[in-house]
Design an enzyme around this catalytic site. Structure first.
Site, PDB file in Angstrom:
ATOM      1  N   GLU A   1      11.491  -3.501  12.112  1.00 31.29           N
ATOM      2  CA  GLU A   1      10.920  -3.246  10.775  1.00 31.29           C
ATOM      3  C   GLU A   1      10.409  -4.502  10.066  1.00 31.29           C
ATOM      4  O   GLU A   1      10.117  -4.474   8.879  1.00 31.29           O
ATOM      5  CB  GLU A   1      11.965  -2.533   9.890  1.00 31.29           C
ATOM      6  CG  GLU A   1      11.736  -1.038   9.752  1.00 31.29           C
ATOM      7  CD  GLU A   1      12.022  -0.204  10.994  1.00 31.29           C
ATOM      8  OE1 GLU A   1      12.513  -0.746  12.008  1.00 31.29           O
ATOM      9  OE2 GLU A   1      11.722   0.997  10.972  1.00 31.29           O
TER      10      GLU A   1
ATOM     11  N   TYR B   1      12.123  -7.394   9.650  1.00 29.87           N
ATOM     12  CA  TYR B   1      13.153  -8.236   9.044  1.00 29.87           C
ATOM     13  C   TYR B   1      13.370  -9.500   9.892  1.00 29.87           C
ATOM     14  O   TYR B   1      12.695  -9.698  10.903  1.00 29.87           O
ATOM     15  CB  TYR B   1      14.454  -7.438   8.893  1.00 29.87           C
ATOM     16  CG  TYR B   1      14.372  -6.332   7.857  1.00 29.87           C
ATOM     17  CD1 TYR B   1      14.201  -6.640   6.511  1.00 29.87           C
ATOM     18  CD2 TYR B   1      14.446  -4.989   8.219  1.00 29.87           C
ATOM     19  CE1 TYR B   1      14.130  -5.623   5.552  1.00 29.87           C
ATOM     20  CE2 TYR B   1      14.372  -3.974   7.263  1.00 29.87           C
ATOM     21  CZ  TYR B   1      14.217  -4.303   5.936  1.00 29.87           C
ATOM     22  OH  TYR B   1      14.134  -3.307   4.980  1.00 29.87           O
TER      23      TYR B   1
ATOM     24  N   GLU C   1       5.427  -3.850   6.384  1.00 32.07           N
ATOM     25  CA  GLU C   1       4.114  -4.204   5.841  1.00 32.07           C
ATOM     26  C   GLU C   1       2.974  -3.489   6.569  1.00 32.07           C
ATOM     27  O   GLU C   1       1.806  -3.652   6.187  1.00 32.07           O
ATOM     28  CB  GLU C   1       3.911  -5.725   5.896  1.00 32.07           C
ATOM     29  CG  GLU C   1       3.784  -6.300   7.288  1.00 32.07           C
ATOM     30  CD  GLU C   1       4.124  -7.794   7.345  1.00 32.07           C
ATOM     31  OE1 GLU C   1       5.305  -8.140   7.118  1.00 32.07           O
ATOM     32  OE2 GLU C   1       3.220  -8.592   7.603  1.00 32.07           O
TER      33      GLU C   1
ATOM     34  N   ALA D   1      17.846  10.351  10.080  1.00 30.23           N
ATOM     35  CA  ALA D   1      18.477   9.749   8.912  1.00 30.23           C
ATOM     36  C   ALA D   1      18.332  10.697   7.732  1.00 30.23           C
ATOM     37  O   ALA D   1      19.295  11.374   7.335  1.00 30.23           O
ATOM     38  CB  ALA D   1      17.846   8.395   8.633  1.00 30.23           C
TER      39      ALA D   1
ATOM     40  N   CYS E   1       9.483  13.863   2.123  1.00 31.32           N
ATOM     41  CA  CYS E   1       8.699  13.545   0.918  1.00 31.32           C
ATOM     42  C   CYS E   1       8.977  12.138   0.402  1.00 31.32           C
ATOM     43  O   CYS E   1       8.155  11.570  -0.319  1.00 31.32           O
ATOM     44  CB  CYS E   1       9.020  14.561  -0.171  1.00 31.32           C
ATOM     45  SG  CYS E   1      10.760  14.515  -0.698  1.00 31.32           S
TER      46      CYS E   1
ATOM     47  N   CYS F   1      14.737   9.708  -1.958  1.00 33.42           N
ATOM     48  CA  CYS F   1      15.460   8.718  -1.144  1.00 33.42           C
ATOM     49  C   CYS F   1      14.742   7.372  -1.201  1.00 33.42           C
ATOM     50  O   CYS F   1      15.048   6.532  -2.029  1.00 33.42           O
ATOM     51  CB  CYS F   1      15.678   9.226   0.276  1.00 33.42           C
ATOM     52  SG  CYS F   1      14.211   9.843   1.099  1.00 33.42           S
TER      53      CYS F   1
ATOM     54  N   ARG G   1      -9.839  10.412 -16.751  1.00 33.93           N
ATOM     55  CA  ARG G   1     -10.361   9.792 -17.967  1.00 33.93           C
ATOM     56  C   ARG G   1      -9.823   8.375 -18.120  1.00 33.93           C
ATOM     57  O   ARG G   1     -10.518   7.487 -18.574  1.00 33.93           O
ATOM     58  CB  ARG G   1      -9.974  10.628 -19.194  1.00 33.93           C
ATOM     59  CG  ARG G   1     -10.582  12.016 -19.168  1.00 33.93           C
ATOM     60  CD  ARG G   1      -9.979  12.897 -20.226  1.00 33.93           C
ATOM     61  NE  ARG G   1      -8.518  12.897 -20.142  1.00 33.93           N
ATOM     62  CZ  ARG G   1      -7.717  13.428 -21.038  1.00 33.93           C
ATOM     63  NH1 ARG G   1      -8.216  14.000 -22.115  1.00 33.93           N
ATOM     64  NH2 ARG G   1      -6.418  13.405 -20.875  1.00 33.93           N
TER      65      ARG G   1
HETATM   66  P1  NAP Z   1      -0.452  15.115 -13.544  1.00 32.81           P
HETATM   67  O1  NAP Z   1       0.093  14.318 -12.423  1.00 32.81           O
HETATM   68  O2  NAP Z   1       0.117  14.941 -14.894  1.00 32.81           O
HETATM   69  O3  NAP Z   1      -2.014  14.840 -13.597  1.00 32.81           O
HETATM   70  C1  NAP Z   1      -2.846  15.436 -14.510  1.00 32.81           C
HETATM   71  C2  NAP Z   1      -4.250  14.842 -14.400  1.00 32.81           C
HETATM   72  O4  NAP Z   1      -5.069  15.496 -15.346  1.00 32.81           O
HETATM   73  C3  NAP Z   1      -4.303  13.379 -14.677  1.00 32.81           C
HETATM   74  O5  NAP Z   1      -5.155  12.775 -13.738  1.00 32.81           O
HETATM   75  C4  NAP Z   1      -4.895  13.295 -16.094  1.00 32.81           C
HETATM   76  O6  NAP Z   1      -5.700  12.146 -16.097  1.00 32.81           O
HETATM   77  C5  NAP Z   1      -5.683  14.577 -16.207  1.00 32.81           C
HETATM   78  N1  NAP Z   1      -5.656  15.156 -17.550  1.00 32.81           N
HETATM   79  C6  NAP Z   1      -4.614  15.247 -18.403  1.00 32.81           C
HETATM   80  N2  NAP Z   1      -4.971  15.886 -19.535  1.00 32.81           N
HETATM   81  C7  NAP Z   1      -6.274  16.200 -19.400  1.00 32.81           C
HETATM   82  C8  NAP Z   1      -7.215  16.854 -20.233  1.00 32.81           C
HETATM   83  N3  NAP Z   1      -6.867  17.320 -21.435  1.00 32.81           N
HETATM   84  N4  NAP Z   1      -8.480  16.990 -19.783  1.00 32.81           N
HETATM   85  C9  NAP Z   1      -8.840  16.526 -18.585  1.00 32.81           C
HETATM   86  N5  NAP Z   1      -7.987  15.893 -17.752  1.00 32.81           N
HETATM   87  C10 NAP Z   1      -6.722  15.736 -18.147  1.00 32.81           C
HETATM   88  O7  NAP Z   1      -0.320  16.657 -13.230  1.00 32.81           O
HETATM   89  P2  NAP Z   1      -0.700  17.529 -11.967  1.00 32.81           P
HETATM   90  O8  NAP Z   1      -1.611  16.834 -11.038  1.00 32.81           O
HETATM   91  O9  NAP Z   1      -1.114  18.820 -12.551  1.00 32.81           O
HETATM   92  O10 NAP Z   1       0.670  17.734 -11.242  1.00 32.81           O
HETATM   93  C11 NAP Z   1       1.694  18.501 -11.865  1.00 32.81           C
HETATM   94  C12 NAP Z   1       3.043  18.008 -11.466  1.00 32.81           C
HETATM   95  O11 NAP Z   1       3.262  18.291 -10.091  1.00 32.81           O
HETATM   96  C13 NAP Z   1       3.136  16.523 -11.651  1.00 32.81           C
HETATM   97  O12 NAP Z   1       4.198  16.197 -12.488  1.00 32.81           O
HETATM   98  C14 NAP Z   1       3.319  15.975 -10.277  1.00 32.81           C
HETATM   99  O13 NAP Z   1       4.323  14.980 -10.251  1.00 32.81           O
HETATM  100  C15 NAP Z   1       3.752  17.164  -9.441  1.00 32.81           C
HETATM  101  N6  NAP Z   1       3.144  16.996  -8.124  1.00 32.81           N
HETATM  102  C16 NAP Z   1       3.718  16.124  -7.300  1.00 32.81           C
HETATM  103  C17 NAP Z   1       3.147  15.896  -6.075  1.00 32.81           C
HETATM  104  C18 NAP Z   1       3.775  14.926  -5.125  1.00 32.81           C
HETATM  105  O14 NAP Z   1       3.227  14.706  -4.070  1.00 32.81           O
HETATM  106  N7  NAP Z   1       4.899  14.347  -5.418  1.00 32.81           N
HETATM  107  C19 NAP Z   1       2.005  16.547  -5.704  1.00 32.81           C
HETATM  108  C20 NAP Z   1       1.442  17.444  -6.584  1.00 32.81           C
HETATM  109  C21 NAP Z   1       2.023  17.648  -7.805  1.00 32.81           C
HETATM  110  P3  NAP Z   1      -6.466  11.600 -17.381  1.00 32.81           P
HETATM  111  O15 NAP Z   1      -5.616  11.954 -18.564  1.00 32.81           O
HETATM  112  O16 NAP Z   1      -6.633  10.151 -17.135  1.00 32.81           O
HETATM  113  O17 NAP Z   1      -7.777  12.302 -17.357  1.00 32.81           O
HETATM  114 FE1  SF4 Z   2      13.967  14.140   3.025  1.00 33.27          FE
HETATM  115 FE2  SF4 Z   2      14.246  12.125   1.282  1.00 33.27          FE
HETATM  116 FE3  SF4 Z   2      12.649  14.184   0.696  1.00 33.27          FE
HETATM  117 FE4  SF4 Z   2      15.305  14.513   0.807  1.00 33.27          FE
HETATM  118  S1  SF4 Z   2      14.167  13.234  -0.637  1.00 33.27           S
HETATM  119  S2  SF4 Z   2      13.747  15.872   1.636  1.00 33.27           S
HETATM  120  S3  SF4 Z   2      15.854  13.128   2.453  1.00 33.27           S
HETATM  121  S4  SF4 Z   2      12.426  12.694   2.378  1.00 33.27           S
END
Ligand code: NAP
Ligand code: SF4
Ligand code: FAD
Length: 674
Positions: A166, A168, A255, A312, A339, A343, A563
Site C-alpha cells: 500500500e 507504506y 497514492e 475486511a 461505499c 468506514c 450555481r
Molecule cells: P445535494 O448533494 O444537496 O445536491 C444538490 C445540488 O443541487 C447541488 O449541486 C446544489 O448546487 C443544487 N441546488 C441546490 N438548491 C438549488 C436550487 N434551488 N436550484 C438549483 N440548484 C440547486 O443533494 P442531492 O444530489 O439531491 O442528493 C441528496 C442526498 O443524497 C444528499 O444528501 C447526498 O449525500 C445523498 N446521496 C449520496 C450519494 C453518495 O454516493 N454518497 C449519492 C447520491 C445521493 P448549487 O446550490 O451550487 O446549485
Molecule cells: Fe462496507 Fe464500509 Fe460501506 Fe459498511 S460503510 S457497507 S463496511 S464500505
C-alpha cells in the site's frame, strides 16, 4: 466437507496451528486502536470471533513514533502496553477465535512532521516531507518491527501481519520511485528488498517458529515506476525463505489513481494477480479486494486463485458472515456495499469507523438490540432505509411492527441508487432487508399510502416518509423536455442525446453516470472492460501494472452544472469522490459551476455566468437534480393529534446532507431505545 462452500470451509493447516476456515478478516483501521479502547476492541473482535471467522487481523499498530500514521496513532512499544492488549486477545481466545496484530510503519504516508522514509521524497497525498533515514536509522526501524512483533506475542496474539504494501515504509524501500539511496539499502533490487527481508527474518528468529507471520506484499503497485513482476516474485520467494507463514496480497499504493475497493470496482477483479503469485511460491497466499459474499469467495478458491480470502469491510458489515454462510443462511448476510461512507471516509476524517449498513460496528458496547419485555404495537411509515432499519430492529427486539409504504417495493430511494452503474450492491441491501422483514416478523403493507386515519391504536408511530425533490423554480421548467432524476432513474423516461443536469450533488453525479452508459445491465458488468478503462495491466507486461486508461466516451453530450463556484462534486465521499469525478471527466462530461439559471425553453437552458454574460446550453433534456426537502406533511398532522408518541427519522426529519448512513443509523438507534 461443506455441502455448499467446500473450499471456504476447508481448514487451513499451518503446521503449528490450524485455521478453521479460509476466511481472514483483513486489517482495518477503525480508530479504536488510537487510545485506551481495549474493552471496545474486545467487544468488536469477540462478535466477529463468535461469528466464525478463521483468523482476524487488527488495525495497524506502529512499531515506533516515526511510524505513526497520524499523531498519537496506536503503537505497541512496551510490555505495559502489551498487557492492555490481553483484554482483547484473551476475550477472542475465549470465543475460540484467532487474532493477529498488524504492524504498520507509515513511512512517508505519515501525517506528522516526524515522518521518515528511504529518501526525502514527499508523497502526493500527505503534506509532510519525510526525513531520509540514515543507515543507523534503517537498522533502528528494523529493530522496532522486531520488538513490536515480540511484544505482540507477549500480548497473546496468535501472530502478526507485517504491512509491506500500500505504499507504506517497507514498500517505499522496494521501488526507485521512493528509494533513491546509494548505500546498501538502495540501488539494485537486491539492496532495495533487503529491508523487507531483514524484518521478516529477524522477526522470525525473535518470535520462534510457532507464531503466524503474515507478510502483506504489494503484488500490483498501480503506480508508474512500481515494481515489475520479476521483482514481486523475487521478493515473495525471499519473504517465504525468510520465514513468513502466509503472504497476503496488497493491491495498489494509496497514492494510486486507480480505484481498488470502491463499489464501482467489480467483485474479485484483482484475484488473478494473486493466482500468478500462488504459482511461484509454496506458502499459502491470501487474496483480497471486493470479495463480499461467500459464493464469490468460494469461486475464487475453486478457481485456484488463492488459499485464503481476506474480507475486511464485509466483516464490519456483518460479524456473523462466516457462520451464516456455514449454516446455509447466506441470504441473511448484511452485505458490504463497498461505499466507504462510514468506514474509510470516517478514518480519513479522523472519526471512528462504523458501517453504513451496520451502525453497531465499532459501537458494540453501546448500541445493543436487547429483547423487550414490554411489547408495543408500533407503526412505521416508509420502507426506505430509515424505516427498514427501525422496523426490523424493533421487531427483532419483540415489538409488534406494522411497516407501510406507498410504493410497490421496499427500499425507497435505494431503488433509484441501485440502477446507477457501479452501485448495484444496493440490491444486496434490499435482499437483506426483505429477509430481515420475514425473519423478524415485521408485518409489511406495500401499495399503502398512509393517511393520519390509518394510524389509530398504535403505542408508537414512526414517520420515515423520506423526501421530495426541491423545486428549483426555474422559469420554463414545465417545458416537456424537463425531467427530474425520478423520471429518469425510476420511471426510465427516454433521454435524448444532449443533456444538461441541473445540480451536481450526489444525485446529479449519479444521473450523469447513468447516462454515460447505454444498455447497461448490472449482470453485464465486465471486469476486463473495467480493468482496461482504468489502465490496469498484467504487471508482467507493464511495470506497476499500469498502462494508459481506455475510458469509453459517453454516447451523449452531457453538461453537469451547479450555481456555486469551485470544484463540482466537492462534497462527495472523501475516498470515492475523485473516482466519480474522474469517471465523468474521462467519459467527456462537461462540468460548469458559478452560474445562475435564467430560463428553460425548447432551445435549452439559458444561464448567466459570473460575469453576467448570458449563454444558452442546447439540450434535448434538462434534468433537475437540485436537492431534496423533507416529506413531512403526515408527521405535522399526526404530531398535533398524537403528541410525543410520534417519531421522525431519516429524510423526513432532515433532508440536508441526508444519506443512507444517517437514515439507517437513526432508525436503528430509535428502535434500540423504544
Ligand atoms: P445535494 O448533494 O444537496 O445536491 C444538490 C445540488 O443541487 C447541488 O449541486 C446544489 O448546487 C443544487 N441546488 C441546490 N438548491 C438549488 C436550487 N434551488 N436550484 C438549483 N440548484 C440547486 O443533494 P442531492 O444530489 O439531491 O442528493 C441528496 C442526498 O443524497 C444528499 O444528501 C447526498 O449525500 C445523498 N446521496 C449520496 C450519494 C453518495 O454516493 N454518497 C449519492 C447520491 C445521493 P448549487 O446550490 O451550487 O446549485
Ligand atoms: Fe462496507 Fe464500509 Fe460501506 Fe459498511 S460503510 S457497507 S463496511 S464500505
Ligand atoms: P426514502 O428512501 O426517501 O424512503 C421514504 C419512503 O417513504 C418511500 O419508500 C416512500 O414511498 C414512503 N412514503 C412516503 N410517504 C408515504 C406515505 N404517506 N405512506 C406510505 N409510504 C410513504 N445514500 C447513500 O448513503 N449512498 C449512496 O450511494 C446513495 N446514492 C443515492 C443515489 C440516488 C440516485 C438517490 C436518489 C439517493 C441516493 N442516496 C444514497 C440517498 C439515500 O437513498 C437516501 O438518503 C435514503 O434513501 C433516505 O432514506 P429515508 O428512509 O429517509 O427515505
Amino acid at each position: 466437507m461443506h455441502p455448499i462452500y467446500p473450499k471456504l470451509f476447508e481448514p487451513l493447516d499451518l503446521g503449528f496451528t490450524k485455521l478453521d476456515n479460509r476466511i481472514l478478516m483483513g486489517s482495518m483501521h477503525t480508530g479504536l486502536e488510537d487510545g485506551n479502547n481495549h474493552e471496545r476492541l474486545a467487544a468488536y473482535f469477540c462478535e466477529r470471533a463468535r461469528g466464525g471467522v478463521g483468523l482476524m487481523v487488527t488495525g495497524g499498530y506502529a512499531p515506533n513514533i516515526a511510524g505513526w500514521v497520524k499523531p498519537f496513532a496506536g503503537m505497541l512499544v512496551s510490555s505495559r502496553a502489551a498487557k492492555k492488549h490481553k483484554t482483547v486477545t484473551d476475550a477472542v481466545h475465549q470465543e475460540g477465535g484467532k487474532i493477529a496484530m498488524q504492524i504498520l510503519h507509515a513511512g512517508r504516508y505519515a501525517y506528522h512532521p516526524l515522518a521518515v522514509a528511504p529518501s526525502k521524497i514527499k508523497s502526493p497525498i500527505t503534506p509532510f516531507k519525510p526525513r531520509e533515514l540514515s543507515a543507523r536509522g534503517v537498522e533502528k526501524q528494523i529493530s522496532a518491527f522486531v520488538r513490536c512483533a515480540v511484544l505482540a506475542r507477549e500480548a497473546g496474539y496468535d501472530g502478526i501481519e507485517i504491512m509491506g504494501s500500500e505504499g507504506y515504509l517497507i514498500n517505499e524501500f522496494l521501488v526507485e520511485h521512493t528509494n533513491q539511496r546509494t548505500d546498501e539499502w538502495g540501488g539494485n533490487y537486491l539492496n532495495r528488498m533487503r529491508f523487507a527481508l531483514e524484518i521478516v527474518q529477524r522477526t522470525r528468529e525473535a518470535v520462534g517458529n510457532d507464531f503466524i507471520i503474515i507478510y502483506r506484499l504489494s503484488i500490483i503497485d498501480l503506480i508508474p515506476n512500481g515494481s515489475n513482476w520479476d521483482e514481486v516474485v523475487q521478493l515473495a520467494k525471499g519473504i517465504e525463505k525468510a520465514g513468513a507463514t502466509i503472504i497476503n496480497s496488497g493491491i495498489g499504493w494509496h497514492e494510486a489513481r486507480i480505484p481498488t475497493i470502491a463499489t464501482s470496482v467489480p467483485r474479485a477483479v484483482f484475484t488473478w494477480v494473486t493466482q500468478k503469485l500462488k504459482q511461484e511460491i509454496s506458502i499459502p497466499v491470501i487474496t483480497s479486494n471486493r470479495i463480499n459474499m461467500p459464493d464469490v469467495a468460494e469461486q475464487v478458491l475453486a478457481d485456484g486463485h488463492a488459499d485464503m480470502i481476506s474480507m475486511a469491510r464485509p466483516l464490519l458489515a456483518d460479524p456473523e458472515f462466516a457462520i451464516k454462510a456455514k449454516n446455509n443462511r447466506s441470504d441473511e448476510i448484511n452485505t458490504c456495499i463497498a461505499c466507504n461512507q462510514a468506514c474509510l471516509d470516517h478514518t480519513f476524517n479522523s472519526k471512528l469507523s462504523t458501517c453504513l449498513v451496520n451502525p453497531r460496528a465499532c459501537h458494540e458496547t453501546e448500541l445493543n438490540y436487547v429483547a423487550t419485555y414490554h411489547k408495543k404495537r408500533i407503526a412505521v411509515v416508509g420502507a426506505g432505509p430509515a424505516g427498514l432499519s427501525a422496523s426490523t430492529v424493533l421487531a427483532s427486539r419483540g415489538h409488534m411492527v406494522d411497516l407501510y409504504d406507498a410504493a410497490a417495493e421496499i427500499g425507497g430511494q435505494l431503488n433509484m441508487a441501485k440502477v446507477v452503474p457501479g452501485k448495484e450492491e444496493f440490491y444486496e441491501t434490499l435482499r437483506y432487508y426483505r429477509k430481515q422483514i420475514e425473519l423478524s416478523g415485521v408485518n409489511l403493507s406495500l401499495n399503502t399510502l398512509v393517511e393520519p386515519s390509518t394510524l389509530s391504536g398504535y403505542d408508537e408511530v414512526i414517520i420515515a416518509t423520506g423526501v421530495v425533490p426541491r423545486n428549483p423554480k426555474i422559469p420554463g421548467q414545465d417545458n416537456p423536455g424537463v425531467l427530474s432524476y425520478i423520471d429518469v432513474l425510476r420511471h426510465k423516461a427516454p433521454v435524448g442525446e444532449s443533456v444538461v443536469i441541473v445540480g451536481a450533488g450526489g444525485i446529479g453525479f449519479d444521473v450523469a453516470e447513468y447516462l454515460i452508459h447505454t444498455d447497461y445491465s448490472p449482470d453485464a458488468q465486465d471486469p476486463a472492460s473495467w480493468l482496461s478503462a482504468w489502465g490496469v495491466a498484467d504487471p508482467e507486461v507493464a511495470r506497476g501494472g499500469v498502462v494508459s486508461m481506455q475510458f469509453p466516451k459517453s454516447p451523449r453530450k452531457i453538461t453537469l452544472m451547479q450555481r456555486s463556484e469551485g470544484k463540482l462534486g466537492a462534497k462527495l465521499g472523501k475516498t470515492t469522490g475523485w473516482i466519480h469525478r474522474s469517471t465523468l471527466k474521462h467519459a467527456g462530461v462537461a462540468m460548469v459551476g458559478g452560474l445562475s439559471y435564467k430560463e428553460i425553453s425548447d432551445s435549452g437552458l439559458k444561464v448567466s455566468n459570473k460575469d453576467d454574460v448570458d449563454e444558452i446550453f442546447p439540450a434535448d433534456n434538462v434534468i433537475l437534480c437540485a436537492g431534496q426537502v423533507p416529506n413531512r406533511e403526515l408527521y405535522d398532522t399526526l404530531v398535533a393529534q398524537l403528541g410525543s408518541n410520534v417519531h421522525l427519522i431519516g429524510g423526513a426529519h432532515e433532508a440536508a446532507e441526508l444519506d443512507a448512513k444517517r437514515a439507517i443509523n437513526q432508525g436503528a438507534r430509535l428502535a434500540a431505545r423504544l
